[in-house]
Write an enzyme that holds these catalytic residues in place. Structure first.
Site, PDB file in Angstrom:
ATOM      1  N   HIS A 162       0.850  -1.190   0.000  1.00  0.00           N
ATOM      2  CA  HIS A 162       0.000   0.000   0.000  1.00  0.00           C
ATOM      3  C   HIS A 162       0.889   1.244   0.000  1.00  0.00           C
ATOM      4  O   HIS A 162       2.106   1.147   0.155  1.00  0.00           O
ATOM      5  CB  HIS A 162      -0.948   0.000   1.226  1.00  0.00           C
TER       6      HIS A 162
HETATM    7  P1  TYD Z   1      -1.234  -2.703   7.607  1.00  0.00           P
HETATM    8  O1  TYD Z   1      -0.861  -1.256   7.713  1.00  0.00           O
HETATM    9  O2  TYD Z   1      -1.857  -3.161   6.329  1.00  0.00           O
HETATM   10  O3  TYD Z   1       0.062  -3.616   7.886  1.00  0.00           O
HETATM   11  P2  TYD Z   1       1.350  -3.870   6.944  1.00  0.00           P
HETATM   12  O4  TYD Z   1       1.600  -2.645   6.134  1.00  0.00           O
HETATM   13  O5  TYD Z   1       2.461  -4.162   7.899  1.00  0.00           O
HETATM   14  O6  TYD Z   1       1.089  -5.072   6.108  1.00  0.00           O
HETATM   15  O7  TYD Z   1      -2.169  -3.047   8.852  1.00  0.00           O
HETATM   16  C1  TYD Z   1      -2.635  -4.345   9.115  1.00  0.00           C
HETATM   17  C2  TYD Z   1      -3.932  -4.241   9.900  1.00  0.00           C
HETATM   18  O8  TYD Z   1      -3.713  -3.577  11.142  1.00  0.00           O
HETATM   19  C3  TYD Z   1      -5.005  -3.444   9.159  1.00  0.00           C
HETATM   20  O9  TYD Z   1      -6.244  -4.107   9.365  1.00  0.00           O
HETATM   21  C4  TYD Z   1      -5.049  -2.113   9.865  1.00  0.00           C
HETATM   22  C5  TYD Z   1      -4.553  -2.421  11.255  1.00  0.00           C
HETATM   23  N1  TYD Z   1      -3.777  -1.324  11.859  1.00  0.00           N
HETATM   24  C6  TYD Z   1      -4.335  -0.549  12.862  1.00  0.00           C
HETATM   25  O10 TYD Z   1      -5.497  -0.747  13.268  1.00  0.00           O
HETATM   26  N2  TYD Z   1      -3.583   0.453  13.408  1.00  0.00           N
HETATM   27  C7  TYD Z   1      -2.319   0.724  12.992  1.00  0.00           C
HETATM   28  O11 TYD Z   1      -1.674   1.639  13.535  1.00  0.00           O
HETATM   29  C8  TYD Z   1      -1.772  -0.074  11.946  1.00  0.00           C
HETATM   30  C9  TYD Z   1      -0.371   0.181  11.441  1.00  0.00           C
HETATM   31  C10 TYD Z   1      -2.521  -1.080  11.404  1.00  0.00           C
END
Ligand code: TYD
Length: 147
Positions: free
Chosen positions: A59
């Site tokens: 993303h």
């Molecule tokens: P995501 O940012 O997609 O993780 P990565 O980039 O490491 O793959 O986040 C994964 C899940 O966690 C998504 O459902 C959103 C949630 N999340 C939160 O609720 N708060 C946060 O601060 C973060 C970073 C993620």
């Protein structure tokens, strides 16, 4: 252990000051608006990366700026600013990579002992995410139409 070389836009390397106190530990220091380019409103970390095929990220953010560290082990960080792509290996806790806005990022190739630490400039905001690559490309290039 190496310093990543960043060539994409909206990124860069952060270097932490550290005190090596072998065999009693190494101390690394990150300070907001000193070596970290932004205020720090949120910290999160990722561990238990046992799945060799794990892919995280995939993303970009519209406004958020973060700095990502590999504080243990190693992983591969793929960066794409919409024009240029590169992959760097993060394997040194003393170097962080800035994940600025409009930078598609993907994390793969985690070592079993890998731990990621992310210092974020803002609280979690679901509507700041661009999770679809085509939407990301449209978002990046809409600003460049009049360049
Ligand atoms: P995501 O940012 O997609 O993780 P990565 O980039 O490491 O793959 O986040 C994964 C899940 O966690 C998504 O459902 C959103 C949630 N999340 C939160 O609720 N708060 C946060 O601060 C973060 C970073 C993620």
């Amino acid at each position: 252990m190496s310093k990543p070389k960043i060539t994409v836009k909206n990124s860069g390397v952060v270097t932490l000051n550290f005190f090596k106190d072998f065999p009693d530990g190494d101390l690394f220091i990150a300070e907001a608006r000193k070596n970290i380019p932004h205020d720090i409103k949120r910290i999160y970390f990722i561990n238990n990366l046992a799945n060799k095929k794990a892919v995280r990220g995939k993303h970009a953010h519209k406004k958020l700026t973060q700095v990502i560290f590999c504080i243990n082990g190693s992983f591969h960080l793929g960066l794409d600013d919409g024009s240029k792509k590169q992959t760097v290996v993060l394997d040194d806790p003393g170097y962080g990579v800035i994940l600025g806005p409009k930078l598609w990022h993907t994390m793969t190739g985690f070592s079993d002992d890998c731990v990621l630490l992310i210092l974020a400039g803002d609280y979690y905001r679901k509507d700041d995410y661009l999770r679809n690559y085509d939407e990301f490309m449209r978002y990046v290039h809409k600003d460049r139409r009049h360049d």
